[in-house]
Design an enzyme around this catalytic site. Structure first.
Site, mmCIF file in Angstrom:
data_model
loop_
_atom_site.group_PDB
_atom_site.id
_atom_site.type_symbol
_atom_site.label_atom_id
_atom_site.label_comp_id
_atom_site.label_asym_id
_atom_site.label_seq_id
_atom_site.Cartn_x
_atom_site.Cartn_y
_atom_site.Cartn_z
ATOM 1 N N HIS A 129 3.872 -1.038 3.692
ATOM 2 C CA HIS A 129 3.181 0.237 3.465
ATOM 3 C C HIS A 129 4.249 1.291 3.190
ATOM 4 O O HIS A 129 5.050 1.609 4.069
ATOM 5 C CB HIS A 129 2.361 0.600 4.708
ATOM 6 C CG HIS A 129 1.550 1.861 4.565
ATOM 7 N ND1 HIS A 129 0.429 1.933 3.772
ATOM 8 C CD2 HIS A 129 1.700 3.095 5.131
ATOM 9 C CE1 HIS A 129 -0.097 3.150 3.862
ATOM 10 N NE2 HIS A 129 0.669 3.874 4.664
ATOM 11 N N SER A 139 0.861 -1.183 0.000
ATOM 12 C CA SER A 139 0.000 0.000 0.000
ATOM 13 C C SER A 139 0.892 1.226 0.000
ATOM 14 O O SER A 139 2.087 1.146 0.313
ATOM 15 C CB SER A 139 -0.940 -0.010 1.208
ATOM 16 O OG SER A 139 -0.230 -0.224 2.412
ATOM 17 N N ASP A 163 -2.251 15.329 16.350
ATOM 18 C CA ASP A 163 -1.598 16.427 17.075
ATOM 19 C C ASP A 163 -2.453 17.672 16.971
ATOM 20 O O ASP A 163 -3.028 17.963 15.918
ATOM 21 C CB ASP A 163 -0.220 16.724 16.464
ATOM 22 C CG ASP A 163 0.711 15.522 16.548
ATOM 23 O OD1 ASP A 163 0.753 14.903 17.625
ATOM 24 O OD2 ASP A 163 1.369 15.212 15.534
ATOM 25 N N PHE A 188 13.158 14.405 10.313
ATOM 26 C CA PHE A 188 11.944 13.616 10.543
ATOM 27 C C PHE A 188 12.119 12.713 11.761
ATOM 28 O O PHE A 188 11.245 12.615 12.605
ATOM 29 C CB PHE A 188 11.647 12.707 9.337
ATOM 30 C CG PHE A 188 10.942 13.390 8.198
ATOM 31 C CD1 PHE A 188 10.437 14.672 8.317
ATOM 32 C CD2 PHE A 188 10.784 12.732 6.991
ATOM 33 C CE1 PHE A 188 9.795 15.288 7.264
ATOM 34 C CE2 PHE A 188 10.132 13.334 5.927
ATOM 35 C CZ PHE A 188 9.640 14.622 6.067
ATOM 36 N N GLU A 241 1.289 5.620 0.853
ATOM 37 C CA GLU A 241 0.771 6.778 1.578
ATOM 38 C C GLU A 241 1.136 8.063 0.845
ATOM 39 O O GLU A 241 2.256 8.234 0.378
ATOM 40 C CB GLU A 241 1.329 6.825 2.999
ATOM 41 C CG GLU A 241 0.802 8.024 3.793
ATOM 42 C CD GLU A 241 1.146 7.948 5.260
ATOM 43 O OE1 GLU A 241 0.645 7.016 5.927
ATOM 44 O OE2 GLU A 241 1.932 8.808 5.721
#
Length: 283
Positions: free
Chosen positions: A264, A14, A107, A214, A16
């Site tokens: 993913h 999959s 968040d 990140f 994102e």
């Protein structure tokens, strides 16, 4: 490092994406999605900004993916939201034919107090199941290296188990580069009686400074040997990319060979790196 190429398989994958910010970005992303659809993903997920700040863009891209004949999974966060607002937005997704959600606490935008009726992702999962029954397949987040706000690794495992007990169907992990961390996490939740699929999240390594940023923000570990190699390459983008591709290919092979239920890919709205990884893995 040499990387073995494996035979083509129907291993589930999959992708994102995140909402584009400009008309030009949206136009470019149509081709990115088309290129990636050729790999027959099980679904494509679309992220959701802090406090639902990208909701219009998220729902717009979800609508586009559905119209392109693919299954879209909308990220959906609940922190700071009322049950009436959540109910209405979920109904909108249902009316669009969306059958899959990635349910997150989320968040708050900076400067906002906690507020709202949902304090944990498990509260959202429970609400979705109560209001919409089995309409949505609910994915939740998993943290192989422990959520940065968790009191302990044990507390984090229990938090994941609570989301599953509330009605979630499966998990998707934050990215990581240590396969052992993933398998330890799976063993940990199984010891708590949780038997759902947990799909590893895969982040290609293309830009070392971006990756460091990140990872510092999310608590994802970059193993010391990887960090040192990336630092040694300096600004040599070609070497960073080649090294990163080998590292992530090997990681994906380990995960697949040892029983992970799928992969993913965090595409960063680009297709080239994810397509190359799929080629190397025979997907």
């Amino acid at each position: 490092m040499t990387v073995a190429h494996t035979k083509t398989s129907n291993f589930p994958i999959s992708f994102e994406f995140f909402p584009t910010k400009t008309p030009e970005g949206a136009a470019k992303h149509v081709q990115v999605r088309k290129d990636l659809y050729a790999r027959q993903p099980e679904f494509c997920s679309v992220t959701y900004g802090a406090g639902g700040s990208t909701q219009a863009g998220t729902f717009s891209m979800v609508r586009d993916i559905q119209a392109e004949g693919r299954q879209a999974a909308s990220h959906f966060s609940c922190i700071g939201a009322t049950s009436a607002k959540v109910r209405a937005e979920l109904q909108e997704l249902k009316d669009m034919g969306v059958k899959r959600l990635v349910a997150l606490r989320g968040d708050l935008p900076s400067g906002y107090g906690l507020g709202g009726e949902f304090h944990y992702a498990s509260d959202l999962v429970e609400f979705i199941r109560k209001e919409f029954g089995d309409w949505f397949h609910i994915e939740v987040a998993a943290y192989p290296e422990t959520h940065p706000q968790a009191k302990s690794p044990e507390a984090d495992l229990k938090a994941f188990a609570t989301k599953i007990q509330a009605g979630a169907h499966s998990g998707i992990t934050q990215y990581f580069y240590n396969a052992d961390a993933y398998f330890r996490f799976v063993e940990g939740i199984q010891a708590l009686g949780v038997q759902v699929p947990v799909v590893p999240g895969i982040m290609p390594i293309l830009n070392s400074s971006q990756l460091m940023r990140f990872s510092d923000a999310t608590g994802a570990e970059i193993p010391r040997w990887i960090r040192l190699r990336l630092q040694a390459y300096g600004d040599d983008v070609t070497s960073i990319r080649a090294f990163g591709m080998d590292v992530v290919t090997r990681l994906c092979e380990q995960l697949r060979d040892q029983g992970a239920p799928g992969l993913h890919f965090y595409t960063m709205n680009q297709s080239a790196a994810t397509l190359e990884l799929c080629d190397r893995l025979g997907l």
